[in-house]
Design an enzyme around this catalytic site. Structure first.
Site, PDB file in Angstrom:
ATOM      1  CG  HIS A 274      -2.736   0.729   1.971  1.00 26.13           C
ATOM      2  ND1 HIS A 274      -2.435   1.707   0.025  1.00 26.13           N
ATOM      3  CD2 HIS A 274      -2.599   1.017   2.246  1.00 26.13           C
ATOM      4  CE1 HIS A 274      -3.625   2.495   0.909  1.00 26.13           C
ATOM      5  NE2 HIS A 274      -3.926   2.206   2.127  1.00 26.13           N
ATOM      6  CG  HIS A 315      -3.975   0.577  -7.814  1.00 24.38           C
ATOM      7  ND1 HIS A 315      -5.321   0.586  -7.768  1.00 24.38           N
ATOM      8  CD2 HIS A 315      -3.819   1.717  -7.094  1.00 24.38           C
ATOM      9  CE1 HIS A 315      -5.745   1.120  -6.976  1.00 24.38           C
ATOM     10  NE2 HIS A 315      -4.523   2.082  -6.206  1.00 24.38           N
ATOM     11  CG  ASP A 373       2.667   4.422  -3.933  1.00 21.45           C
ATOM     12  OD1 ASP A 373       2.726   5.469  -3.191  1.00 21.45           O
ATOM     13  OD2 ASP A 373       2.269   3.224  -3.902  1.00 21.45           O
TER      14      ASP A 373
HETATM   15  N1  ACO Z   1       5.575  -6.952 -10.353  1.00 14.47           N
HETATM   16  C1  ACO Z   1       5.618  -8.079 -10.544  1.00 14.47           C
HETATM   17  N2  ACO Z   1       3.772  -9.069 -10.847  1.00 14.47           N
HETATM   18  C2  ACO Z   1       3.129  -8.376 -10.133  1.00 14.47           C
HETATM   19  C3  ACO Z   1       2.846  -7.121  -9.744  1.00 14.47           C
HETATM   20  C4  ACO Z   1       4.126  -6.638  -9.638  1.00 14.47           C
HETATM   21  N3  ACO Z   1       3.993  -5.371  -9.400  1.00 14.47           N
HETATM   22  N4  ACO Z   1       1.509  -6.591  -9.533  1.00 14.47           N
HETATM   23  C5  ACO Z   1       0.904  -7.595  -9.685  1.00 14.47           C
HETATM   24  N5  ACO Z   1       1.687  -8.932 -10.209  1.00 14.47           N
HETATM   25  C6  ACO Z   1       1.230  -9.958 -10.988  1.00 14.47           C
HETATM   26  C7  ACO Z   1       0.618 -10.515 -10.179  1.00 14.47           C
HETATM   27  O1  ACO Z   1       2.067 -11.538  -9.432  1.00 14.47           O
HETATM   28  C8  ACO Z   1      -0.182 -11.348 -10.324  1.00 14.47           C
HETATM   29  O2  ACO Z   1       0.157 -12.682 -11.547  1.00 14.47           O
HETATM   30  P1  ACO Z   1      -0.722 -14.508 -11.234  1.00 14.47           P
HETATM   31  O3  ACO Z   1      -1.942 -13.709 -11.598  1.00 14.47           O
HETATM   32  O4  ACO Z   1       0.271 -14.738 -12.121  1.00 14.47           O
HETATM   33  O5  ACO Z   1      -0.303 -15.028 -10.507  1.00 14.47           O
HETATM   34  C9  ACO Z   1      -1.284 -10.387 -10.801  1.00 14.47           C
HETATM   35  O6  ACO Z   1       0.261  -9.922 -10.944  1.00 14.47           O
HETATM   36  C10 ACO Z   1      -2.291  -9.579 -10.244  1.00 14.47           C
HETATM   37  O7  ACO Z   1      -1.687 -10.038  -9.410  1.00 14.47           O
HETATM   38  P2  ACO Z   1      -2.120  -9.604  -7.493  1.00 14.47           P
HETATM   39  O8  ACO Z   1      -1.325  -9.645  -6.917  1.00 14.47           O
HETATM   40  O9  ACO Z   1      -3.372 -10.964  -7.441  1.00 14.47           O
HETATM   41  O10 ACO Z   1      -3.433  -7.931  -7.580  1.00 14.47           O
HETATM   42  P3  ACO Z   1      -3.617  -7.038  -6.408  1.00 14.47           P
HETATM   43  O11 ACO Z   1      -5.043  -6.425  -6.813  1.00 14.47           O
HETATM   44  O12 ACO Z   1      -3.806  -8.508  -4.964  1.00 14.47           O
HETATM   45  O13 ACO Z   1      -2.549  -6.843  -6.264  1.00 14.47           O
HETATM   46  C11 ACO Z   1      -0.757  -4.920  -5.905  1.00 14.47           C
HETATM   47  C12 ACO Z   1      -2.231  -4.719  -6.082  1.00 14.47           C
HETATM   48  C13 ACO Z   1      -0.793  -4.868  -4.270  1.00 14.47           C
HETATM   49  C14 ACO Z   1      -0.998  -3.085  -5.822  1.00 14.47           C
HETATM   50  C15 ACO Z   1       0.071  -5.248  -6.762  1.00 14.47           C
HETATM   51  O14 ACO Z   1       0.051  -4.941  -7.940  1.00 14.47           O
HETATM   52  C16 ACO Z   1       2.279  -5.036  -6.242  1.00 14.47           C
HETATM   53  O15 ACO Z   1       1.913  -5.608  -5.163  1.00 14.47           O
HETATM   54  N6  ACO Z   1       2.037  -4.303  -6.581  1.00 14.47           N
HETATM   55  C17 ACO Z   1       3.482  -3.728  -5.597  1.00 14.47           C
HETATM   56  C18 ACO Z   1       3.038  -2.781  -4.619  1.00 14.47           C
HETATM   57  C19 ACO Z   1       2.466  -1.668  -5.218  1.00 14.47           C
HETATM   58  O16 ACO Z   1       2.816  -0.586  -5.763  1.00 14.47           O
HETATM   59  N7  ACO Z   1       2.140  -1.400  -4.054  1.00 14.47           N
HETATM   60  C20 ACO Z   1       1.084   0.407  -4.611  1.00 14.47           C
HETATM   61  C21 ACO Z   1      -0.251  -0.331  -4.760  1.00 14.47           C
HETATM   62  S1  ACO Z   1      -0.976   1.830  -5.100  1.00 14.47           S
HETATM   63  C22 ACO Z   1      -1.035   2.614  -3.039  1.00 14.47           C
HETATM   64  O17 ACO Z   1      -1.656   1.304  -2.439  1.00 14.47           O
HETATM   65  C23 ACO Z   1      -1.414   3.337  -2.791  1.00 14.47           C
END
Ligand code: ACO
Length: 437
Positions: A274, A315, A373
């Protein structure tokens, strides 16, 4: 309370009951002013069922008229106003007013609001003592969790959550005092004296002054950096039912006081999935180190067996470019021009990483775009804000959203937040005496 859409219901058919029977349950549907229709499942418990939705992926936990996001289209509206227009034409404090009150202020309303916030920026002098309880190397978010919660011990005069005037003054106090506490958490870690706020400065300039000023010499706030800071606060101000806001609402649903609820929100924001992502982006860029390692890290991000993720990408709601990231990118350009560091290696590396990721099949297919971010950390670093303060800046900016959402809930009829579960532990069994185990 939402009214069901006439002549339209959802039907849930459950086949294969204990006696082979089929059961059909009718569920009302509601239409919001924007977004998908919502199926009301509230009555399912009485029919003997719970729904299962870990992470609230498909669950609307409340009604709200504050912020709307269309993640597929990359749209973010606050009280109906697009974030791009607010970033371009408004200010952070005007947005705070809008979030709290529902409408843009008149010039007089805004003037009064700004004066009120400005006059509440000081914190009780005894609050300083709390800082001494922390180690000098304490993470500023740890300090913020503590001191914001501790504010509830200072304002017994405004803790009646059923009194709208108490809620209002608490909203003003929180918005006003967050930058002061944020800057104090930084000064403490530097072993420098706390700076008192200055009422002749605007909100963002005052924050920069309290961060970087010292009692020994004058500190001139750079207006371009102050404008960028204001925009960073503005871009973070609210984002509907994200993890930290939902935490604030959940804590608030028990009747807990707002300072404690916001402290809970700060804790939820801290995580790298987050608000902690802005700090994680910078740490990731440092770890990548140079252009030649980018491909290796892209491969790591794509590898299912590697926990590494490209921080600042992806996201839960946006499956398109985060509209805040676009504004942030522009702000980044302005700040780097002003500071004359357009060749900053960190920025160059971030731009290269973004370009590769946006063209890479994995990221395209999964619709992973830069989020707010990705660039905010790079700007904050260029402005001289230490990396461990990034999430504190986010928390400061998010405060009006948290408090507006809390206020919306508390001023309507609400229930204590109490999810259920899909239990998969042992069934009832008899206790076994210790000598028989
Ligand atoms: N890098 C690589 N792969 C990713 C990333 C990433 N940053 N984000 C998601 N994926 C992939 C996952 O591995 C997953 O793959 P799969 O379908 O093969 O299992 C798919 O994309 C979906 O990801 P989820 O984690 O299921 O998506 P969710 O909606 O639960 O998570 C999140 C969203 C937590 C933001 C995720 O994209 C992440 O961890 N990003 C990096 C951290 C980040 O930048 N957070 C800030 C968010 S914005 C905020 O809070 C202000």
């Amino acid at each position: 309370m939402a009214t069901p859409i006439a002549n339209r219901t959802a039907k849930l058919t459950i086949e294969g009951g204990p006696d082979g029977e089929t059961e059909t349950i009718e569920l009302p549907l509601y239409a919001g002013t924007e977004g998908p229709d919502v199926i009301d499942i509230g009555k399912l418990t009485a029919q003997g069922f719970f729904t299962y939705d870990p992470g609230f992926v498909s669950t609307a936990a409340c009604e709200s008229s504050i912020t709307f996001i269309d993640g597929d289209a990359g749209i973010l509206l606050h009280r109906g106003y697009p974030i791009e227009q607010l970033a371009e034409q408004s200010t952070y404090l005007e947005l705070c007013y809008l979030l709290l009150n529902g409408e843009l202020p008149s010039a007089q309303n805004l003037d009064e609001f700004v004066k009120t916030i400005t006059r509440h920026t000081m914190v009780h002098d005894q609050l300083r003592n709390f800082f001494n309880g922390f180690r000098a190397d304490a993470h500023p978010m740890a300090i913020m969790c503590g001191v914001v919660g501790a504010l509830s011990a200072f304002y017994h005069d405004s803790l009646d959550i059923d009194d709208p005037s108490h809620r209002l003054i608490t909203a003003h106090r929180l918005i006003a005092k967050m930058p002061t506490l944020a800057a104090m958490s930084h000064k403490f870690s530097q072993g420098q004296p706390f700076m008192y706020p200055r009422n002749d400065l605007d909100y963002a300039s005052n924050f920069l002054y309290m961060m970087f000023g010292s009692p020994c010499e004058d500190y001139e706030v750079n207006p371009v950096l102050a404008r960028a800071m204001d925009r960073i606060f503005l871009l973070h101000a609210d984002h509907e039912q994200n993890a930290s806001t939902s935490t604030v609402r959940l804590a608030g649903s028990t009747g807990a006081n707002p300072f404690a609820c916001i402290a809970a929100g700060i804790a939820a924001l801290w995580g790298p999935a987050h608000g902690g992502a802005n700090e994680a982006v910078l740490n990731m860029l440092s770890e990548i180190g140079s252009f030649k390692n980018i491909d290796k890290y892209i491969a790591k991000a794509k590898d299912k067996d590697d926990p590494f993720r490209l921080m600042g990408f992806g996201h839960r709601v946006y499956k398109n470019y985060d509209p805040r990231a676009k504004v942030m990118q522009q702000t980044c350009k302005e700040v780097f021009e002003e500071l004359g560091v357009e060749d900053d290696p960190m920025l160059k590396m971030a731009q290269r990483l973004e370009k590769i990721a946006l063209e890479d099949e994995y990221f395209v297919e999964k619709r992973l775009y830069p989020n707010v971010d990705f660039y905010s950390g790079i700007i904050l670093k260029a402005m001289g804000i230490p990396v461990d303060m990034f999430t504190v800046v986010f928390a400061t900016g998010r405060t009006p959203g948290w408090i507006a959402q809390w206020n919306e809930m508390v001023s309507s009829s609400y229930k204590i937040g109490r999810p259920r579960q899909l239990y998969n532990g042992p069934s009832a069994r008899d206790y076994v005496a210790i000598d028989q185990r």
